[in-house]
Design a protein around this motif. Structure first.
Motif, PDB file in Angstrom:
ATOM      1  N   MET A 121       0.842  -1.184   0.000  1.00 58.40           N
ATOM      2  CA  MET A 121       0.000   0.000   0.000  1.00 58.40           C
ATOM      3  C   MET A 121       0.886   1.245   0.000  1.00 58.40           C
ATOM      4  N   MET A 122       0.599   2.175  -0.918  1.00 55.20           N
ATOM      5  CA  MET A 122       1.292   3.468  -0.935  1.00 55.20           C
ATOM      6  C   MET A 122       0.663   4.404   0.085  1.00 55.20           C
ATOM      7  N   CYS A 123      -0.634   4.247   0.298  1.00 57.82           N
ATOM      8  CA  CYS A 123      -1.375   5.099   1.206  1.00 57.82           C
ATOM      9  C   CYS A 123      -2.538   4.290   1.766  1.00 57.82           C
ATOM     10  N   ALA A 124      -2.821   4.489   3.029  1.00 55.98           N
ATOM     11  CA  ALA A 124      -3.950   3.789   3.636  1.00 55.98           C
ATOM     12  C   ALA A 124      -4.692   4.725   4.576  1.00 55.98           C
ATOM     13  N   ILE A 125      -5.991   4.626   4.536  1.00 55.59           N
ATOM     14  CA  ILE A 125      -6.860   5.321   5.484  1.00 55.59           C
ATOM     15  C   ILE A 125      -7.528   4.213   6.286  1.00 55.59           C
ATOM     16  N   THR A 126      -7.244   4.175   7.572  1.00 51.87           N
ATOM     17  CA  THR A 126      -7.788   3.097   8.392  1.00 51.87           C
ATOM     18  C   THR A 126      -8.436   3.667   9.638  1.00 51.87           C
ATOM     19  N   GLY A 127      -9.394   2.950  10.144  1.00 45.71           N
ATOM     20  CA  GLY A 127     -10.022   3.381  11.380  1.00 45.71           C
ATOM     21  C   GLY A 127     -11.233   2.538  11.714  1.00 45.71           C
ATOM     22  N   TYR A 128     -11.673   2.681  12.921  1.00 43.95           N
ATOM     23  CA  TYR A 128     -12.899   2.038  13.374  1.00 43.95           C
ATOM     24  C   TYR A 128     -14.019   3.052  13.239  1.00 43.95           C
ATOM     25  N   ASP A 129     -15.148   2.583  12.834  1.00 45.91           N
ATOM     26  CA  ASP A 129     -16.308   3.447  12.610  1.00 45.91           C
ATOM     27  C   ASP A 129     -15.958   4.548  11.618  1.00 45.91           C
ATOM     28  N   LEU A 130     -15.178   4.184  10.623  1.00 50.32           N
ATOM     29  CA  LEU A 130     -14.779   5.122   9.590  1.00 50.32           C
ATOM     30  C   LEU A 130     -16.002   5.423   8.730  1.00 50.32           C
ATOM     31  N   ASN A 131     -16.368   6.668   8.699  1.00 50.71           N
ATOM     32  CA  ASN A 131     -17.563   7.068   7.973  1.00 50.71           C
ATOM     33  C   ASN A 131     -17.186   8.138   6.961  1.00 50.71           C
ATOM     34  N   ILE A 132     -17.443   7.856   5.702  1.00 50.34           N
ATOM     35  CA  ILE A 132     -17.217   8.848   4.667  1.00 50.34           C
ATOM     36  C   ILE A 132     -18.586   9.404   4.315  1.00 50.34           C
ATOM     37  N   ALA A 133     -18.794  10.660   4.641  1.00 55.41           N
ATOM     38  CA  ALA A 133     -20.109  11.276   4.458  1.00 55.41           C
ATOM     39  C   ALA A 133     -20.017  12.404   3.439  1.00 55.41           C
ATOM     40  N   PHE A 134     -20.788  12.298   2.398  1.00 57.40           N
ATOM     41  CA  PHE A 134     -20.889  13.355   1.406  1.00 57.40           C
ATOM     42  C   PHE A 134     -22.196  14.085   1.654  1.00 57.40           C
ATOM     43  N   ASN A 135     -22.155  15.386   1.610  1.00 58.24           N
ATOM     44  CA  ASN A 135     -23.359  16.181   1.811  1.00 58.24           C
ATOM     45  C   ASN A 135     -24.120  16.216   0.484  1.00 58.24           C
ATOM     46  N   MET A 136     -25.033  15.258   0.324  1.00 55.78           N
ATOM     47  CA  MET A 136     -25.748  15.099  -0.937  1.00 55.78           C
ATOM     48  C   MET A 136     -26.705  16.254  -1.216  1.00 55.78           C
TER      49      MET A 136
END
Length: 119
Positions: free
Chosen positions: A42-57
């Motif tokens: 992996m060159m880059c990683a985003i890790t976490g618990y309860d990782l939420n990606i939220a877009f304001n639709m």
């Protein structure tokens, strides 16, 4: 296209007014990442618990809005990457003359004495 504003540091979209402790299982770890060219690391990683990606639709109403949002996210990650490069690998900013950088490879341009015309 609408003007976008890049947020440099994390800002919470929704506030959680309660301060509570939450526990997670190891298998609930979420990872998003970019593999290196060979597909092995992996060159880059985003890790976490309860990782939420939220877009304001409510604000994303067209493909142009979506592309602008994605471009702004790319800018945020680019800035974070540059900060880490400066902090941890400052020598990458100005490589040594004889270093084997990709851009330093290949023959040097040859001046054959011909003038170029400017039209």
């Amino acid at each position: 296209m609408k003007k976008r504003e890049t947020i440099l540091k994390s800002e919470v979209m929704e506030e959680n007014k309660e301060n509570e402790t939450v526990t997670f299982k190891k298998d609930e770890l979420v990872t998003y990442g970019v593999l290196y060219y060979d597909g092995n690391e992996m060159m880059c990683a985003i890790t976490g618990y309860d990782l939420n990606i939220a877009f304001n639709m409510r604000l994303i109403n067209s493909i142009a809005d979506a592309e602008s949002c994605a471009d702004a996210l790319a800018d945020v990650f680019y800035q974070a990457l540059m900060e880490q490069i400066i902090e941890k690998k400052g020598d990458l900013i100005k490589p040594a003359e004889n270093e084997n950088a990709i851009l330093n490879k290949g023959p040097k341009p040859v001046d054959n004495g011909q003038e170029t015309s400017s039209r």
